[in-house]
Design a protein around this motif. Structure first.
Motif, PDB file in Angstrom:
ATOM      1  N   LEU A  80       3.776  13.669  -0.011  1.00 62.06           N
ATOM      2  CA  LEU A  80       4.594  12.206   0.717  1.00 62.06           C
ATOM      3  C   LEU A  80       3.842  11.369  -0.039  1.00 62.06           C
ATOM      4  O   LEU A  80       2.751  11.318   0.460  1.00 62.06           O
ATOM      5  N   ALA A  81       4.498  10.520  -0.266  1.00 56.40           N
ATOM      6  CA  ALA A  81       4.720   9.457  -0.698  1.00 56.40           C
ATOM      7  C   ALA A  81       5.189   8.272   0.591  1.00 56.40           C
ATOM      8  O   ALA A  81       6.790   8.183   0.350  1.00 56.40           O
ATOM      9  N   VAL A  82       4.606   7.365   1.232  1.00 56.76           N
ATOM     10  CA  VAL A  82       5.201   6.479   1.901  1.00 56.76           C
ATOM     11  C   VAL A  82       4.718   4.948   1.081  1.00 56.76           C
ATOM     12  O   VAL A  82       3.950   4.929   1.333  1.00 56.76           O
ATOM     13  N   ILE A  83       5.859   4.452   1.744  1.00 58.93           N
ATOM     14  CA  ILE A  83       5.535   2.701   1.827  1.00 58.93           C
ATOM     15  C   ILE A  83       6.416   2.314   2.490  1.00 58.93           C
ATOM     16  O   ILE A  83       7.496   2.287   3.121  1.00 58.93           O
ATOM     17  N   TYR A  84       5.374   1.088   3.603  1.00 55.80           N
ATOM     18  CA  TYR A  84       6.237  -0.036   4.278  1.00 55.80           C
ATOM     19  C   TYR A  84       7.058  -1.131   3.738  1.00 55.80           C
ATOM     20  O   TYR A  84       6.585  -2.052   3.025  1.00 55.80           O
ATOM     21  N   TYR A  85       8.575  -1.136   4.102  1.00 48.28           N
ATOM     22  CA  TYR A  85       9.104  -1.699   3.175  1.00 48.28           C
ATOM     23  C   TYR A  85       8.726  -3.159   3.543  1.00 48.28           C
ATOM     24  O   TYR A  85       9.111  -4.440   2.710  1.00 48.28           O
ATOM     25  N   GLY A  86       8.381  -3.543   4.582  1.00 48.23           N
ATOM     26  CA  GLY A  86       8.187  -4.571   4.817  1.00 48.23           C
ATOM     27  C   GLY A  86       6.824  -5.687   3.965  1.00 48.23           C
ATOM     28  O   GLY A  86       7.530  -6.363   3.619  1.00 48.23           O
TER      29      GLY A  86
ATOM     30  N   THR B 133       0.773  -1.404   0.344  1.00 49.41           N
ATOM     31  CA  THR B 133      -0.105  -0.147   0.111  1.00 49.41           C
ATOM     32  C   THR B 133       0.388   1.053   0.067  1.00 49.41           C
ATOM     33  O   THR B 133       1.975   1.362   0.810  1.00 49.41           O
ATOM     34  N   ILE B 134       0.665   2.333  -0.716  1.00 49.42           N
ATOM     35  CA  ILE B 134       1.630   3.257  -1.147  1.00 49.42           C
ATOM     36  C   ILE B 134       0.292   4.551  -0.534  1.00 49.42           C
ATOM     37  O   ILE B 134      -0.975   4.723  -0.560  1.00 49.42           O
ATOM     38  N   LEU B 135       0.761   4.671   0.730  1.00 50.89           N
ATOM     39  CA  LEU B 135       0.284   6.064   1.470  1.00 50.89           C
ATOM     40  C   LEU B 135       0.510   7.864   0.861  1.00 50.89           C
ATOM     41  O   LEU B 135       2.071   7.840   0.872  1.00 50.89           O
ATOM     42  N   MET B 136       0.087   8.495   0.633  1.00 52.13           N
ATOM     43  CA  MET B 136      -0.104   9.429  -0.437  1.00 52.13           C
ATOM     44  C   MET B 136      -1.095  10.465   0.460  1.00 52.13           C
ATOM     45  O   MET B 136      -2.077  10.805   0.843  1.00 52.13           O
ATOM     46  N   TYR B 137      -0.202  11.823   0.724  1.00 48.82           N
ATOM     47  CA  TYR B 137      -0.840  13.045   0.867  1.00 48.82           C
ATOM     48  C   TYR B 137      -0.171  14.055  -0.233  1.00 48.82           C
ATOM     49  O   TYR B 137       1.237  14.343  -0.089  1.00 48.82           O
TER      50      TYR B 137
END
Length: 422
Positions: A192-198, A116-120
């Protein structure tokens, strides 16, 4: 004396001396003499004089060496099978941003993997430039936002964050807000787009989970010696996120800056080297196998990183454990592979394990390649003062403090991106 008793006594008395030579060195006077390979001279000794020669001859051979002997080759292609927006809102961060959580799914044979990509994204920007980066403990840790989904993927335990039995929990929501400066990023007009690397590859020495098994053949249980470790797997995930951004009307895919801290800073550099679609690259305290020069043997070394984290790099990289002098490349050439796109290398004064001077020198010695393109790199060999950034196409700062990401770091990254990317 009994033979077993003798052996035990020997190790008790002499083991500290046997391993003393492998203790981390933090003394500049003990850095070995070394000669760095010239980024502008091919393996066969031919001088590179212009950008065309760099792109045709030198860049391909360097990229191939890093691929086959350091990070590992991705052994095939795996494209996005489906995209699903699993949550969104146009009223995030008190109305300053939209929030979107997008699940990318990959399928092959009887296997399926999703992340999942979380985007703000700033509410007043039609197509936003974006900082893209991985996080260590789940998307829900980067903001105090109850709407962020909690990943079910394996996690390293961290009882102080309420993470036990390798399971992310509600207790860890918002525990890493200090690392992301979300309000400042949005206020400056960036997303800002973040991803949990796991979710792409769990950070453990086990190649039976994550994305690796999608490419195994027959009874294969491990990647081949020249095939990808976890850093290349995480890099693969960043590139697939870029595949998605190119189809998202809310994102300016020509202005995506890949960011990473620590092991994920190593990943951002490799992503920038292998995927030229990234408009800029940020390495924050990336250390050995990232921005720091391997041949300095200061702080963490090739031997130590391969011993502690054998899954990060390809097996071939172990040929250079305690043998850095045999490396025909070094990390300044990794940074040079990003040219002519802007790159920012940052260090922390107390983070000697990551070798701040080695990180700075990598940026300095990569700069001649940028000069081929008429871009300004690091022109002086002396490190700048603490908290005194050099903001060129090749940028660098060392700040006060420890191994971390701070508001000071983000302030510099935003200023630099305004000038060289936005």
């Amino acid at each position: 004396m009994n033979k077993l008793v003798f052996i035990a006594l020997f190790f008790f008395l002499f083991q500290p001396f046997a391993f003393a030579q492998y203790e981390p060195n933090y003394d500049e006077s003990k850095v070995p003499e070394f000669k760095l390979p010239d980024p502008l001279k091919t393996f066969s000794g031919k001088k590179i004089r212009n950008a065309k020669q760099w792109e045709k001859k030198r860049r391909p051979e360097l990229l191939n060496f890093f691929t086959q002997n350091v990070y590992g080759e991705v052994p095939g292609e795996l494209n996005i099978s489906s995209v699903e927006v699993v949550e969104q809102s146009n009223n995030a961060l008190n109305g300053k941003a939209s929030r979107k959580q997008v699940e990318l799914t990959f399928k092959k044979d009887n296997r399926s993997l999703s992340y999942t990509i979380l985007m703000y994204l700033p509410i007043n920007v039609e197509k936003a430039p974006v900082f893209l980066g991985y996080n260590f403990y789940g998307n829900h840790t980067i903001a105090n936002d109850v709407n962020i989904l909690i990943s079910e993927a394996w996690s390293r335990d961290n009882p102080s964050f309420g993470i036990i039995h390798n399971q992310l929990t509600e207790q860890s929501r918002g525990v890493r807000t200090n690392r992301w400066a979300l309000d400042e990023i949005i206020g400056a007009g960036y997303g800002l787009a973040v991803i949990y690397y796991g979710e792409i590859d769990p950070d453990k020495d086990d190649m039976s989970d994550g994305v690796h098994p999608f490419f195994y053949v027959d009874d294969q249980q491990q990647p081949a010696d020249n095939e990808w470790g976890s850093i290349s797997a995480w890099t693969w995930g960043l590139s697939r996120a870029m595949d998605y951004f190119q189809k998202d009307a809310d994102v300016d895919a020509s202005k995506v800056i890949v960011f990473g801290h620590s092991r994920l800073g190593k990943t951002s550099l490799w992503a920038g080297a292998t995927d030229t679609r990234f408009a800029g690259v940020i390495s924050n305290d990336s250390g050995c196998g990232g921005a720091a020069l391997s041949k300095r043997r200061f702080g963490e070394t090739v031997w130590r990183i391969n011993r502690s984290f054998p899954h990060w790099f390809c097996t071939n990289f172990k040929n250079y454990s305690k043998n850095e002098e045999a490396l025909p490349v070094d990390q300044h050439q990794l940074i040079a592979l990003i040219a002519p796109r802007p790159v920012y290398v940052a260090s922390a004064e107390e983070d000697l394990w990551a070798d701040p001077k080695g990180e700075f020198l990598s940026a300095y010695y990569a700069s001649p390649v940028y000069k081929l393109y008429g871009k300004e790199g690091i022109v002086q060999k002396e490190m700048p003062g603490v908290n005194r950034p050099i903001q060129n196409t090749v940028a660098y700062h060392i700040r006060t403090g420890k191994h971390d990401v701070t508001d000071f770091d983000w302030e510099q990254y935003i200023k630099w991106a305004d000038k060289f990317v936005k």
